[in-house]
Scaffold this motif. Structure first.
Motif, mmCIF file in Angstrom:
data_model
loop_
_atom_site.group_PDB
_atom_site.id
_atom_site.type_symbol
_atom_site.label_atom_id
_atom_site.label_comp_id
_atom_site.label_asym_id
_atom_site.label_seq_id
_atom_site.Cartn_x
_atom_site.Cartn_y
_atom_site.Cartn_z
ATOM 1 N N LYS A 45 0.602 -1.037 -0.332
ATOM 2 C CA LYS A 45 -0.334 0.087 0.198
ATOM 3 C C LYS A 45 0.647 1.227 0.290
ATOM 4 N N LEU A 46 1.927 1.324 0.531
ATOM 5 C CA LEU A 46 2.780 2.396 0.777
ATOM 6 C C LEU A 46 2.746 2.616 -1.041
ATOM 7 N N VAL A 47 3.342 1.466 -1.567
ATOM 8 C CA VAL A 47 4.475 2.141 -3.216
ATOM 9 C C VAL A 47 2.805 1.922 -4.296
ATOM 10 N N GLN A 48 1.631 1.646 -3.919
ATOM 11 C CA GLN A 48 0.221 2.178 -4.410
ATOM 12 C C GLN A 48 -0.399 3.060 -4.669
ATOM 13 N N ASP A 49 -0.534 2.937 -6.245
ATOM 14 C CA ASP A 49 -1.167 4.707 -6.985
ATOM 15 C C ASP A 49 -2.006 4.258 -7.895
ATOM 16 N N GLY A 73 -7.804 1.103 -8.474
ATOM 17 C CA GLY A 73 -7.243 1.030 -7.654
ATOM 18 C C GLY A 73 -7.069 -0.230 -7.108
ATOM 19 N N GLN A 74 -7.959 -0.828 -6.899
ATOM 20 C CA GLN A 74 -8.317 -2.316 -7.143
ATOM 21 C C GLN A 74 -7.524 -3.750 -7.503
ATOM 22 N N THR A 75 -7.213 -4.726 -6.887
ATOM 23 C CA THR A 75 -6.179 -5.692 -7.692
ATOM 24 C C THR A 75 -6.627 -6.174 -8.626
ATOM 25 N N SER A 76 -6.653 -7.073 -9.426
ATOM 26 C CA SER A 76 -7.460 -7.269 -11.306
ATOM 27 C C SER A 76 -6.552 -8.739 -11.294
ATOM 28 N N VAL A 77 -5.378 -8.643 -10.532
ATOM 29 C CA VAL A 77 -4.398 -10.187 -10.612
ATOM 30 C C VAL A 77 -3.220 -10.113 -10.163
ATOM 31 N N ILE A 78 -3.079 -11.830 -9.411
ATOM 32 C CA ILE A 78 -1.654 -11.297 -8.089
ATOM 33 C C ILE A 78 -1.123 -12.248 -8.918
ATOM 34 N N ALA A 79 0.087 -12.476 -9.384
ATOM 35 C CA ALA A 79 1.541 -13.794 -9.120
ATOM 36 C C ALA A 79 1.842 -13.800 -8.109
#
Lengths: 88, 152, 152, 88
Positions: B24-28, C94-100
């Motif tokens: 979260k610190l780096v997300q934008d 701002g929400q995440t669609s994919v995580i690898a």
């Protein structure tokens, strides 16, 4: 003229010196190479071996080994002995 | 693109923050890609059972070098925010010693710059790890020059 | 090295799990390196303000292709556990669609294989995103061939 | 001989067909190329345009465009139209 510098010891160097740092009084014409002689006088061949694979950092900047004999010590310099690093 | 780029550089004796906290610190909202690298203490090295790692750092110089490395990364890739946390002191097996996180608009920039940051950190930061085995310990380093048996 | 390698492949309409949760899925006491990549919905595309992304997947075929991609990665790099989560349906900015996430003994393997997995996922998995703007929406894709104005 | 296959529509293709899938009755000598003709008959040029940039997948395997005219349909095949993908 004589003045004081600080020497920092880390990792294997600190294991030999048994202290994290110390203040040394040096002469104004001393180079890092002369400091090396002094440290070997103080701590003998165990530290000499470490110094052989270490770098110096002066005030948090690495000194390349080719500059060791021409780098003069200045008052209040913070000299660190940096054995091979292994962070991460 | 944000109007400023944030950098979080921390060397700490504490357990590292949650990965979500660092992410979260780096997300934008303007950054579609985030890469996080974690280094954790392995249970063995060349067949020997590792109990823990003891890390020591020249902290201020490490921070100075990390800032320089990040500047180099910014010159090569288009990245936004960066966080690098390194733990010192005792890090038991399975716990995390280092986390690097980078956000960017496009994925290649965050992945490649994260690889660069961790590679350069390992090469240049004045940080040392001592591997503690059942029968002794050893300071790791490029030359493996400094072996001290039975430090406990 | 563990005696078996774990793989977690999930396509879900739900919000994705915490990064810490996914990191723990792949971490292993014998793996010193973990890389996590997150793709999040950006707030703009080529200067246009994005409100949300709508994802659609041919789910079973996506899982089949992810398994093949992971096999390819295992042939090229020495990696341990792998987790790939892809969200479908509406993913707000701002929400995440994919995580690898990939763990490995050495860092290069986890970083390079994560880059490969996400590159190949984007190239080959039958998953589509529709960018929703204030004034319409568009299905993204290699050719940008299918524009539908004002879908609401 | 006639039998049934299922066709799946996604993304832009689904916007045109207005359904996610349907069952079609085909003859045993039909190829994917013949199916394309049938689908264009059913949905006209909007779908034809989509098909021009799409791939087929038969039972979840991509079919390269060079094989479309030689790939025969089999009973219960699941044929998917795959517009350019954009996951991630």
């Amino acid at each position: 003229m004589a003045y004081q510098i600080t020497v920092l010891y880390f990792a294997a160097a600190r294991d030999i010196t048994q202290r994290p740092s110390e203040t040394l009084t040096v002469d104004s014409d001393w180079t890092l190479a002369r400091l090396t002689e002094k440290l070997v006088d103080m701590y003998g061949s165990p530290l000499e071996k470490i110094l052989g694979t270490s770098m110096y950092a002066v005030n948090m900047d690495y000194v390349s080994s080719s500059d060791v004999s021409t780098t003069n010590l200045k008052p209040h310099d913070e000299i660190a002995i940096i054995p091979p690093v292994s962070g991460g | 693109m944000s109007q400023y780029n944030k950098e979080y550089l921390v060397v700490t004796k504490d357990e590292l923050p949650l990965v979500d906290t660092i992410t979260k610190l780096v997300q934008d909202d303007s950054a579609g890609a985030t890469t996080v690298f974690l280094g954790t203490t392995r249970d063995s090295f060349q067949g020997k059972r590792v109990l823990q790692l003891d890390y020591e750092a020249y902290e201020l110089m490490s921070i100075k070098i990390l800032k320089a490395i990040i500047q180099e990364a910014r010159a090569r890739w288009k990245i936004q925010h960066v966080a690098i946390y390194h733990r010192v002191g005792c890090v038991p097996v399975g716990q995390t010693s280092v986390i690097a996180a980078v956000s960017s608009t496009h994925r290649g920039d965050s992945i490649n710059s994260t690889a660069y940051l961790i590679d350069e950190l390992k090469d240049r930061c004045p940080i040392w790890k001592k591997e503690v085995y059942e029968d002794g310990s050893i300071w790791k380093g490029a030359c493996e020059g400094s072996r001290s048996e039975k430090t406990q």
